[in-house]
Every structure is written in C-alpha cells, then in structure tokens.
Design an enzyme around this catalytic site. Structure first.
Site, short mmCIF file in Angstrom:
data_model
loop_
_atom_site.label_atom_id
_atom_site.label_comp_id
_atom_site.label_asym_id
_atom_site.label_seq_id
_atom_site.Cartn_x
_atom_site.Cartn_y
_atom_site.Cartn_z
N VAL A 82 49.88 103.56 29.27
CA VAL A 82 49.46 104.95 29.39
C VAL A 82 48.42 105.17 30.48
O VAL A 82 48.14 106.33 30.83
CB VAL A 82 48.92 105.50 28.05
CG1 VAL A 82 50.00 105.44 26.98
CG2 VAL A 82 47.66 104.78 27.62
N ASN A 123 47.52 107.12 20.31
CA ASN A 123 46.84 106.02 19.63
C ASN A 123 46.45 104.88 20.56
O ASN A 123 45.55 104.11 20.25
CB ASN A 123 47.75 105.49 18.51
CG ASN A 123 47.24 104.20 17.93
OD1 ASN A 123 46.22 104.17 17.24
ND2 ASN A 123 47.93 103.11 18.21
N SER A 132 37.34 107.06 17.07
CA SER A 132 36.61 105.99 16.39
C SER A 132 35.26 106.51 15.94
O SER A 132 34.68 107.41 16.58
CB SER A 132 36.42 104.80 17.34
OG SER A 132 35.50 103.86 16.81
N TYR A 139 33.24 102.02 25.69
CA TYR A 139 34.19 102.34 24.62
C TYR A 139 33.69 103.54 23.82
O TYR A 139 34.44 104.49 23.56
CB TYR A 139 34.37 101.13 23.70
CG TYR A 139 35.31 101.39 22.55
CD1 TYR A 139 36.68 101.36 22.73
CD2 TYR A 139 34.81 101.68 21.27
CE1 TYR A 139 37.55 101.60 21.67
CE2 TYR A 139 35.67 101.93 20.21
CZ TYR A 139 37.04 101.89 20.42
OH TYR A 139 37.90 102.15 19.38
N ALA A 152 31.59 105.86 24.71
CA ALA A 152 31.63 107.07 25.54
C ALA A 152 33.05 107.62 25.63
O ALA A 152 33.26 108.84 25.60
CB ALA A 152 31.09 106.77 26.93
N SER A 153 34.03 106.74 25.72
CA SER A 153 35.43 107.19 25.82
C SER A 153 35.85 107.93 24.56
O SER A 153 36.58 108.93 24.61
CB SER A 153 36.37 106.01 26.10
OG SER A 153 36.58 105.20 24.94
N LYS A 154 35.40 107.44 23.41
CA LYS A 154 35.78 108.08 22.15
C LYS A 154 35.02 109.38 21.91
O LYS A 154 35.57 110.33 21.36
CB LYS A 154 35.58 107.09 20.99
CG LYS A 154 36.50 105.88 21.05
CD LYS A 154 37.97 106.28 21.09
CE LYS A 154 38.89 105.08 21.01
NZ LYS A 154 40.34 105.46 21.03
#
Length: 252
Positions: free
Chosen positions: A63, A89, A141, A156, A158-160
């Site tokens: 993706v 997901n 998350s 991680y 920050a991405s969520k």
C-alpha cells in the site's frame, strides 16, 4: 450481521487482524478482496476464506506503492463492479526516538504505509463506496493516544494519531453521501507484527499481559468481531468514532 454479496477490501490481510477479518467477512457471505505483500501467507488466508465462504480475490500489493494501490481498486472493480467496505488495516511498526540517527528513514517508511497508503486507498475507493453507501474502517492503535516510556515509538505513534484525525475529517467529508468512516484502536494483540516487534527489542510478548487491567491481550478474532459490527447496519448511526479495544491498557 450478514454481508451477503457485499464487496469488502481488507489490506494487510496476510496475517493477524487482517487475516482474521477477511475470514470473518467470508463467513458472513461477503466477496472479500485480500491485500498483502506476502504471497504464501495470502494463499493460506485464501484457503481459510474458501472453507467458510466464497473464494476471495487475492491481490499481492504494497500500500506504500501508488501503482499497487491503483491496481487493488482496478482489480476489485474489474471482478466485482463495486466496493461496499474498505478496511485499511495494513501497517508497519518501528522503534525510534527523536535522537535516533535513523529517525527520518523510519519516519518516511512508517508514514508511507500507515498514513499515505491509507489516504490514497481511501481517495481511490471513496467514489465507489459512495455509490453503495458503504463504509470505511481504519485500524489505528492506542499508541496514537498515549506515550510509551519504555519503548520509543515516536514515528509509529505519530502515524496513528494522524490516522485518527484523518478518519474524523473524512467522516465529515463523506457523511453527506451516507458513507460512514470510523477507527478501531486496538491495544496489544497476538499477531505476527507484535511478535516480530518484540523479537526486535528482545522483550517477551507475554509481558503485555501483566500490563493490562484485565490481565490479558487480545486475539485477532476479537478485533475482527468489532470490525464486522462497525461495518454492519447495526452501527448505521456511527461515524467519526474511535473504538478502543485494549483490555483496559489506556487506564494505566
């Protein structure tokens, strides 16, 4: 919660939450499109789906690659002619602090998969989902809402956090078309992603069981159950929401 003849795309479907979700949708009669990077694992998920429902469409894709994302949508429409549910997901994890020498390479890698890939997949799928008045579920998350002192996970997390707010904005954008957009935020879940992550930092996954008020961590199937509920007509009034399923870990 029948999804008979509904077309459902699940990214990151080669294992863990994605695989369990694909199999659960197949059980409910859906035409499932399973997307992932690992051909062998996708074939196993395909077999499991076929045992309980229809044979899914398998699309090997990353993706974070724009051309792969386009191909997922094209192949889905080419085979089924519609999209009813998109489950974003696919995700990767990384360990980094702001003083890490490789902070920017980790940031770029994580953001390309966990956020940019979701944005582009949603952008391309949305016109088709508008036609079916379907819905979109993004898997986030609890780490997008809390800090974790023991293990630095700046990128991680920050991405969520970004994914959470992206979901809210898209929910507003698409509400006028009758399309619902929601987030599900698991805590620790027994998956290959988590196991590999703990191996990388030499920490046993079982440690997390002691860190939740309920004294356990979830199985992928539990998250899949919640995904199916949010995607179903039983949740027809729910949009822009974020469901936390973490055995109480955020209470700590």
């Amino acid at each position: 919660m029948s999804f008979t003849n509904k077309v459902v795309i699940v990214t990151g479907a080669s294992s863990g939450i994605g695989a369990a979700t694909a199999i659960s949708f197949a059980k409910e009669g859906a035409n499932v499109v399973i997307v992932g990077r690992k051909e062998q694992k996708l074939q196993k998920v395909k077999e499991e789906c076929a045992k309980v429902g229809k044979v899914p469409l398998v699309v090997r894709a990353d993706v974070s690659n724009d051309e792969d994302v386009k191909r997922v949508i094209e192949e889905t429409i080419g085979k089924y002619g519609q999209i009813d549910v998109l489950v974003n997901n696919a995700g990767i994890i990384g360990f980094d602090g702001i003083l890490s020498d490789n902070i920017m390479s980790v940031f770029d890698s994580i953001m390309n998969t966990n956020l940019r890939g979701v944005v582009y997949m949603t952008h391309l799928a949305a016109p088709h989902i508008i036609k079916t008045k379907g819905n979109i579920i993004n898997i986030s998350s609890v780490l997008g809402k809390m800090t974790y002192k023991q293990i630095p996970m700046v990128c991680y997390s920050a991405s969520k956090a970004a994914l959470d707010h992206f979901t809210r904005h898209v929910a507003v954008d698409l509400a006028q078309y009758g399309v619902r957009v929601n987030t599900i935020s698991p805590g620790p879940v027994k998956t290959d992603l988590l196991s590999n992550a703990y191996n990388e930092i030499s920490t046993p996954q079982s440690d997390d069981e002691d860190k939740t008020p309920l004294g356990r961590i979830s199985d992928s199937e539990e998250i899949a159950d919640l995904i199916l509920f949010v995607a179903s007509d039983k949740a027809k009034a729910i949009t822009g929401s974020d469901y936390v399923t973490d055995n109480g870990s955020m209470l700590m």
